[in-house]
Each structure stands twice: as structure tokens, then as C-alpha cells.
Design a protein around this motif. Structure first.
Motif, PDB file in Angstrom:
ATOM      1  N   MET A  99       0.859  -0.969  -0.152  1.00 43.69           N
ATOM      2  CA  MET A  99       0.049  -0.185  -0.159  1.00 43.69           C
ATOM      3  C   MET A  99       0.955   1.399  -0.176  1.00 43.69           C
ATOM      4  N   LYS A 100       0.554   2.226  -0.947  1.00 40.18           N
ATOM      5  CA  LYS A 100       1.395   3.408  -0.955  1.00 40.18           C
ATOM      6  C   LYS A 100       0.590   4.748  -0.780  1.00 40.18           C
ATOM      7  N   ILE A 101       0.857   5.771   0.304  1.00 38.20           N
ATOM      8  CA  ILE A 101       0.148   6.575   0.193  1.00 38.20           C
ATOM      9  C   ILE A 101       0.902   8.043   0.105  1.00 38.20           C
ATOM     10  N   VAL A 102       0.335   8.692  -0.765  1.00 37.71           N
ATOM     11  CA  VAL A 102       1.126  10.034  -1.134  1.00 37.71           C
ATOM     12  C   VAL A 102       0.768  11.137  -0.239  1.00 37.71           C
ATOM     13  N   LEU A 103       1.491  11.840   0.339  1.00 33.44           N
ATOM     14  CA  LEU A 103       1.149  12.895   1.487  1.00 33.44           C
ATOM     15  C   LEU A 103       1.582  14.281   0.781  1.00 33.44           C
ATOM     16  N   ARG A 104       0.700  15.266   0.787  1.00 36.72           N
ATOM     17  CA  ARG A 104       0.676  16.790   0.273  1.00 36.72           C
ATOM     18  C   ARG A 104       1.022  17.491   1.673  1.00 36.72           C
ATOM     19  N   SER A 105       2.050  18.245   1.592  1.00 39.58           N
ATOM     20  CA  SER A 105       2.414  18.848   2.979  1.00 39.58           C
ATOM     21  C   SER A 105       3.000  20.221   2.664  1.00 39.58           C
ATOM     22  N   ASN A 106       3.160  20.958   3.576  1.00 38.06           N
ATOM     23  CA  ASN A 106       3.479  22.453   3.346  1.00 38.06           C
ATOM     24  C   ASN A 106       5.072  22.540   3.978  1.00 38.06           C
ATOM     25  N   ALA A 107       5.570  21.311   4.029  1.00 36.69           N
ATOM     26  CA  ALA A 107       7.002  21.208   4.370  1.00 36.69           C
ATOM     27  C   ALA A 107       7.900  22.077   3.721  1.00 36.69           C
ATOM     28  N   SER A 108       7.855  22.327   2.631  1.00 37.01           N
ATOM     29  CA  SER A 108       8.844  23.069   1.715  1.00 37.01           C
ATOM     30  C   SER A 108       8.763  24.483   1.937  1.00 37.01           C
ATOM     31  N   LYS A 109       7.546  24.941   2.573  1.00 36.00           N
ATOM     32  CA  LYS A 109       7.414  26.273   2.918  1.00 36.00           C
ATOM     33  C   LYS A 109       8.026  26.520   4.323  1.00 36.00           C
ATOM     34  N   VAL A 110       8.005  25.428   5.065  1.00 35.41           N
ATOM     35  CA  VAL A 110       8.388  25.616   6.535  1.00 35.41           C
ATOM     36  C   VAL A 110      10.008  25.752   6.350  1.00 35.41           C
ATOM     37  N   THR A 111      10.484  24.932   5.453  1.00 35.92           N
ATOM     38  CA  THR A 111      11.888  24.868   5.223  1.00 35.92           C
ATOM     39  C   THR A 111      12.717  26.034   4.700  1.00 35.92           C
ATOM     40  N   ALA A 112      11.633  26.661   3.926  1.00 34.76           N
ATOM     41  CA  ALA A 112      12.318  27.817   2.918  1.00 34.76           C
ATOM     42  C   ALA A 112      13.452  28.437   3.504  1.00 34.76           C
ATOM     43  N   GLY A 113      13.138  29.070   4.855  1.00 35.33           N
ATOM     44  CA  GLY A 113      13.906  30.221   5.305  1.00 35.33           C
ATOM     45  C   GLY A 113      14.994  29.606   6.141  1.00 35.33           C
ATOM     46  N   LEU A 114      15.234  28.358   5.999  1.00 38.99           N
ATOM     47  CA  LEU A 114      16.485  27.839   6.814  1.00 38.99           C
ATOM     48  C   LEU A 114      17.889  28.099   6.120  1.00 38.99           C
ATOM     49  N   ASP A 115      18.772  28.087   7.000  1.00 36.96           N
ATOM     50  CA  ASP A 115      20.070  28.393   6.383  1.00 36.96           C
ATOM     51  C   ASP A 115      20.825  27.256   5.893  1.00 36.96           C
ATOM     52  N   LYS A 116      21.824  27.085   5.292  1.00 37.07           N
ATOM     53  CA  LYS A 116      22.367  25.853   4.792  1.00 37.07           C
ATOM     54  C   LYS A 116      22.688  24.805   5.878  1.00 37.07           C
ATOM     55  N   ALA A 117      23.368  25.335   7.089  1.00 39.88           N
ATOM     56  CA  ALA A 117      23.403  24.375   7.976  1.00 39.88           C
ATOM     57  C   ALA A 117      22.149  23.406   8.437  1.00 39.88           C
ATOM     58  N   ALA A 118      21.227  24.202   8.622  1.00 40.06           N
ATOM     59  CA  ALA A 118      19.962  23.553   9.308  1.00 40.06           C
ATOM     60  C   ALA A 118      19.268  22.791   8.155  1.00 40.06           C
ATOM     61  N   ARG A 119      19.542  23.216   6.782  1.00 40.90           N
ATOM     62  CA  ARG A 119      18.891  22.362   5.675  1.00 40.90           C
ATOM     63  C   ARG A 119      19.292  20.945   5.985  1.00 40.90           C
ATOM     64  N   LYS A 120      20.724  20.765   6.275  1.00 37.27           N
ATOM     65  CA  LYS A 120      21.272  19.534   6.360  1.00 37.27           C
ATOM     66  C   LYS A 120      20.485  18.680   7.195  1.00 37.27           C
ATOM     67  N   GLN A 121      19.812  19.209   8.402  1.00 38.87           N
ATOM     68  CA  GLN A 121      18.864  18.368   9.135  1.00 38.87           C
ATOM     69  C   GLN A 121      17.520  17.976   8.623  1.00 38.87           C
ATOM     70  N   ILE A 122      17.286  18.468   7.236  1.00 41.26           N
ATOM     71  CA  ILE A 122      15.643  18.056   6.739  1.00 41.26           C
ATOM     72  C   ILE A 122      15.667  16.730   6.653  1.00 41.26           C
ATOM     73  N   PRO A 123      16.855  15.757   6.009  1.00 40.97           N
ATOM     74  CA  PRO A 123      16.584  14.364   5.747  1.00 40.97           C
ATOM     75  C   PRO A 123      16.014  13.730   7.262  1.00 40.97           C
ATOM     76  N   PHE A 124      16.826  13.989   8.175  1.00 40.30           N
ATOM     77  CA  PHE A 124      16.689  13.587   9.561  1.00 40.30           C
ATOM     78  C   PHE A 124      15.347  13.871  10.114  1.00 40.30           C
ATOM     79  N   ALA A 125      14.891  15.011   9.940  1.00 44.62           N
ATOM     80  CA  ALA A 125      13.457  15.590  10.277  1.00 44.62           C
ATOM     81  C   ALA A 125      12.268  14.775   9.427  1.00 44.62           C
ATOM     82  N   SER A 126      12.676  14.656   8.150  1.00 47.75           N
ATOM     83  CA  SER A 126      11.813  13.957   7.263  1.00 47.75           C
ATOM     84  C   SER A 126      11.394  12.486   7.878  1.00 47.75           C
ATOM     85  N   ALA A 127      12.497  11.949   7.985  1.00 49.79           N
ATOM     86  CA  ALA A 127      12.513  10.177   8.488  1.00 49.79           C
ATOM     87  C   ALA A 127      11.677  10.214   9.791  1.00 49.79           C
TER      88      ALA A 127
END
Length: 201
Positions: free
Chosen positions: A1-29
Motif C-alpha cells: 500500500m502506498k500513500i502520497v502525502l501533500r505537505s507544506n514542509a517546503s514552505k516551512v524549510t524555505a527560510g532555513l540556512d544551509k547548516a539547518a537544511r542538512k537536518q531536513i532528511p533526519f526531520a523527514s524520516a
């Protein structure tokens, strides 16, 4: 079974600096795993509304596989390890083990909610003198056999034995998981991102 999620996560992370963006994969998982656990809890809680639950094994069989931040596409899994429960969701034919019959209880249990213990299984019952098998006439279901017991008031049908049983899908597992995922993902991603940023090195 596969579920596709629609999220506003891209908007939330848009203002992050480069160092913070490195944490996105961890946060997503982490967020996906949290959502899967939310769905697991919901599915477990809703089981009695669809089934007669006789013990806790069915609920324990609904398990979660955590998401991996290095996996692409990233995903968490929630599902059941029990084949018989998968059939309740997807439907399909149930066949007997090793070419044997499927035993459909009719009068073997005093109440539907009772556990059918091994002493009440067809094999055990048929070792008793008052229990026997009848094969219906050819005009009836082919390959079907009936397990009866002689009682003072007459014959009692205990089981119907047949080669296969078609199981209709009655468990709305996918719909339940999808509703939970769509409802809580944004919240869980925000929580996971906050945790990731706190642990940023």
C-alpha cells in the motif's frame, strides 16, 4: 500500500540556512516514523469496531518499520504481519494448509466471541465417538463436508469443511492510515524539524 502525502514542509524549510537544511532528511524520516506510529495506534484502537477480538495478538501484529534518512524515496511502513488480516483488508481466497480443508465454525463455539481451543478443532472432535463427517449430495457445494455431533436433542452441525473460502474485504485499513497521515503529517514534521534543529551539530 502506498500513500502520497501533500505537505507544506517546503514552505516551512524555505527560510532555513544551509547548516539547518542538512537536518531536513533526519526531520523527514523522523516525521514519517511518527506518522506511522500514529496510524498504528489508530488502527489498533479501531479493531474492536470491525472484529470480535479474543486476544491481543492481532493488535500486536500491526507493526511499524521506521523511515531511514538515507533511503530514497524515503518511507515509513505500517502494516500487519498476519496474512489472515491482510485478506480482511484486500479480500481473496483462503485455502487449507497442505491441500487440506478450511474449517468454518457453525456450532463449535457457544458464542461467537469464544476462543476455539484445540480441543474444539475438527481433528480433535472427530476422534470422539459422537462426532462424524457427512458429505452432501453432489448437487450441493462440491468438495464440501459437514462435521456433526450427536446430541440428545438431535444432530448438531459444528463445522463446514471446504476447499477454499472467499474472504470479502471488510477492514478499512488503508483508509484509516491515509486519514491519519494526511491529518497529522504537517504537525509531526514541525515537531521533528524542531527536534532536529536542537540536535544540530
Amino acid at each position: 500500500m502506498k500513500i502520497v502525502l501533500r505537505s507544506n514542509a517546503s514552505k516551512v524549510t524555505a527560510g532555513l540556512d544551509k547548516a539547518a537544511r542538512k537536518q531536513i532528511p533526519f526531520a523527514s524520516a523522523l516525521a514519517l516514523t511518527m506518522v506511522a506510529k500514529d496510524a498504528q495506534q489508530k488502527v489498533r484502537q479501531s479493531l474492536p469496531s470491525t472484529f470480535t477480538i479474543r486476544n491481543g495478538w492481532v493488535a500486536k501484529g500491526i507493526q511499524v518499520k521506521a523511515a531511514n534518512k538515507r533511503q530514497f524515496p524515503m518511507q515509513a511502513e505500517v502494516g500487519t504481519k498476519d496474512d489472515f488480516m491482510a485478506r480482511q483488508s484486500e479480500g481473496g481466497d483462503k485455502t487449507g494448509r497442505n491441500g487440506g480443508s478450511v474449517a468454518v465454525p457453525v456450532g463449535a463455539r457457544a458464542q461467537q466471541s469464544d476462543i476455539t481451543r484445540k480441543s474444539k478443532w475438527p481433528g480433535a472432535l472427530l476422534r470422539r465417538k459422537k462426532t462424524f463427517i457427512i458429505k452432501p449430495h453432489a448437487g450441493r457445494s462440491k468438495g464440501q463436508r459437514l462435521v456433526y455431533k450427536r446430541e440428545p436433542q438431535g444432530l448438531k452441525l459444528l463445522y463446514i469443511l471446504q476447499r477454499k473460502v472467499n474472504v470479502k474485504p471488510v477492514w478499512r485499513f488503508k483508509e484509516q492510515v491515509e486519514r491519519v497521515a494526511q491529518r497529522v503529517y504537517d504537525k509531526r514534521f514541525g515537531e521533528a524539524l524542531a527536534k532536529a534543529l536542537k540536535t544540530e551539530r
